[in-house]
Scaffold this motif. Sequence first.
Motif, PDB file in Angstrom:
ATOM      1  N   THR A 196      15.783   5.788  -2.404  1.00  0.00           N
ATOM      2  CA  THR A 196      15.502   6.027  -0.987  1.00  0.00           C
ATOM      3  C   THR A 196      14.134   6.672  -0.778  1.00  0.00           C
ATOM      4  O   THR A 196      13.423   6.349   0.183  1.00  0.00           O
ATOM      5  CB  THR A 196      16.598   6.922  -0.381  1.00  0.00           C
ATOM      6  OG1 THR A 196      17.877   6.353  -0.682  1.00  0.00           O
ATOM      7  CG2 THR A 196      16.441   7.070   1.109  1.00  0.00           C
ATOM      8  N   ARG A 199      11.456   4.106  -0.569  1.00  0.00           N
ATOM      9  CA  ARG A 199      11.401   3.393   0.704  1.00  0.00           C
ATOM     10  C   ARG A 199      10.606   4.197   1.736  1.00  0.00           C
ATOM     11  O   ARG A 199       9.780   3.638   2.455  1.00  0.00           O
ATOM     12  CB  ARG A 199      12.821   3.126   1.207  1.00  0.00           C
ATOM     13  CG  ARG A 199      12.896   2.495   2.578  1.00  0.00           C
ATOM     14  CD  ARG A 199      12.235   1.128   2.632  1.00  0.00           C
ATOM     15  NE  ARG A 199      12.888   0.160   1.763  1.00  0.00           N
ATOM     16  CZ  ARG A 199      12.561  -1.124   1.688  1.00  0.00           C
ATOM     17  NH1 ARG A 199      11.560  -1.593   2.439  1.00  0.00           N
ATOM     18  NH2 ARG A 199      13.187  -1.935   0.861  1.00  0.00           N
ATOM     19  N   ASP A 261      13.603  -1.164  -2.878  1.00  0.00           N
ATOM     20  CA  ASP A 261      12.815   0.010  -2.495  1.00  0.00           C
ATOM     21  C   ASP A 261      11.651   0.238  -3.452  1.00  0.00           C
ATOM     22  O   ASP A 261      10.548   0.617  -3.030  1.00  0.00           O
ATOM     23  CB  ASP A 261      13.709   1.248  -2.450  1.00  0.00           C
ATOM     24  CG  ASP A 261      14.764   1.162  -1.360  1.00  0.00           C
ATOM     25  OD1 ASP A 261      14.548   0.422  -0.384  1.00  0.00           O
ATOM     26  OD2 ASP A 261      15.809   1.827  -1.489  1.00  0.00           O
ATOM     27  N   PRO A 532      22.867   4.953   0.213  1.00  0.00           N
ATOM     28  CA  PRO A 532      21.550   4.527   0.691  1.00  0.00           C
ATOM     29  C   PRO A 532      21.288   4.968   2.123  1.00  0.00           C
ATOM     30  O   PRO A 532      22.204   5.334   2.859  1.00  0.00           O
ATOM     31  CB  PRO A 532      21.629   3.001   0.595  1.00  0.00           C
ATOM     32  CG  PRO A 532      23.094   2.695   0.781  1.00  0.00           C
ATOM     33  CD  PRO A 532      23.836   3.836   0.132  1.00  0.00           C
ATOM     34  N   GLY A 533      20.001   4.958   2.487  1.00  0.00           N
ATOM     35  CA  GLY A 533      19.635   5.143   3.879  1.00  0.00           C
ATOM     36  C   GLY A 533      19.434   6.557   4.358  1.00  0.00           C
ATOM     37  O   GLY A 533      19.338   6.795   5.564  1.00  0.00           O
ATOM     38  N   SER A 535      17.743  10.038   5.484  1.00  0.00           N
ATOM     39  CA  SER A 535      16.486  10.378   6.151  1.00  0.00           C
ATOM     40  C   SER A 535      15.659  11.294   5.252  1.00  0.00           C
ATOM     41  O   SER A 535      16.160  11.834   4.264  1.00  0.00           O
ATOM     42  CB  SER A 535      16.773  11.066   7.486  1.00  0.00           C
ATOM     43  OG  SER A 535      17.508  12.261   7.267  1.00  0.00           O
TER      44      SER A 535
END
Length: 554
Positions: A196, A199, A261, A532-533, A535
């Motif tokens: 992550t 990304r 990613d 995943p994902g 912040s």
Amino acid sequence: MAPKGRRGPLFEHAFSPQDAVLRDASRRLGRRRFLTVSAAAAALAFGAGAPARGASAARERPAARITDNPFTLGVASGDPLPDSVVLWTRLAPQPFEPDGGLGQERVAVSWEVALDEFFLFTAQRGVAQAHPEYGHSVHVDVQGLDPGTEYHYRFRVGTWFSPAGRTRTAPAAGTAPKGLRLAAVSCQAYHDGYFTAHRHLAEDDVDVVVHVGDYLYEYAVDPAGGARGYTDVELPDVFNRETETLADYRLRYALYKADPDLQAVHAAHPFVLTWDDHETENNYAGAADEKGGPAEAFLIRRAAAYRAYWENQPLREAQRPDGPDARLYRRLHWGTLAQLDVLDTRQYRSDQAYGGGPHAPGPESDDAARTITGVAQERWLADGWKASTAVWNVMPQQVCFSQRRFGTAADANVSMDAWDGYRASRKRVTAAATAAGVENWLVLTGDVHVGYAFDIKENFDDPASRTVGTEITTTSVTSGRDGTERPSDWATYMAANPHLKWYDGRRGYVRVELGAKEARADFKVVPAVTKPGASITTAASFVTEAGAPGLNPA
């Protein structure tokens, strides 16, 4: 460990004749290091049959016969110079097959560099060969580019186009750029979570990414992908074993490079890379493996690991391994603003003292003959500092440079695997920086899976001694799985190490911005990597002023 029986057919299929290989490998290794190396092992590790500067006996595969996308592992660029940058890709229509699905045929690959993302204004183009001997990897050292310029690039095989990448060249030598924005990353164990942080970094506005080691891990990855816990996709069993052979390492890079990613961050920014231990084996030291096995056998494994590393990274020909050896330490410049001295503290180091575990400093670890850099690299570093005219001297390297005591007692343990286990080396390097008049010394470190901000002291045992530099340690991308803001040893470490200004155990990366008057470090963290994902936030920011070493909260 891999079954012994699987090795023979791979070697026999790939290379011959064995006698010539043995003679060549013996010449490279030296007689004492080579006595127990088998002909088969030497054949694989030392690259018999490898093409000599572009020549290859392999027949060419017509592009029309490549019916599946060969660019499954993405693209990358690296080591920007004022007039040049390295472009990379590796062809693998079947990435989880040992040969990538291309057998032993070479493939012609077109490449293009443009000034715009639509490729309307071409700056350079050409054709490179993807050789089976190098895992169908492509390294293009594009020359004649303009300094300080953003470029876009892509590759083509037949009707297949690669994803487009973005890169940039360094400013012209002797010019004074306003700034350098870099990110430091390390320790990205695939089986510990999602990339992550990469990304988010792909979307960050930086000039270059510095990877300070543990790009991959040699440990087995189960069919579920470890902490990623796939529910609808199972990984092949080829990953569920520790890497040992060239085929193992190539496949492991394919697993990592297939991650979207990781592909995104490589496509967005040029990288400057150096390795640590896990690209080969945990805690190895020079020719010594973790378990104390024969050096001759370990050098075979190291040769395979080093070769796979070069094959899978945007590195120049100068970094291509020669058997079990590779010149990875090198120097880059960003005009007169920054000099980057990229170190290798694995290949040349003395074996860890006291068995390699945590231990109080003592006669064994403090032996003046011990080194973490090797004599030649240490001299190269000191000479480079003497000649430097840069405002900032940045030293990307692997393991904690600053003292890191694990307790408050006078005889507290330290890490024998870090510079604490090589205090004579650290003293010499610090003295060399001082003697060269290096005022703005910034060390970039990884390895420990946490974020640290250190003042580098002339004498770490005297908090009042002069501060001579700054060390920024980036946390891991995933290694250690989901971290925590304050690990259980946080209070102890902060009390035991007065020069430690910040400590955080979450995952992420460090963004560093260098200017003529100050350097700023922003510690970027994510709350979790096992899902995943997540912040990203800025956990802390520090500045150090040019000419006044020492960290201050921003």
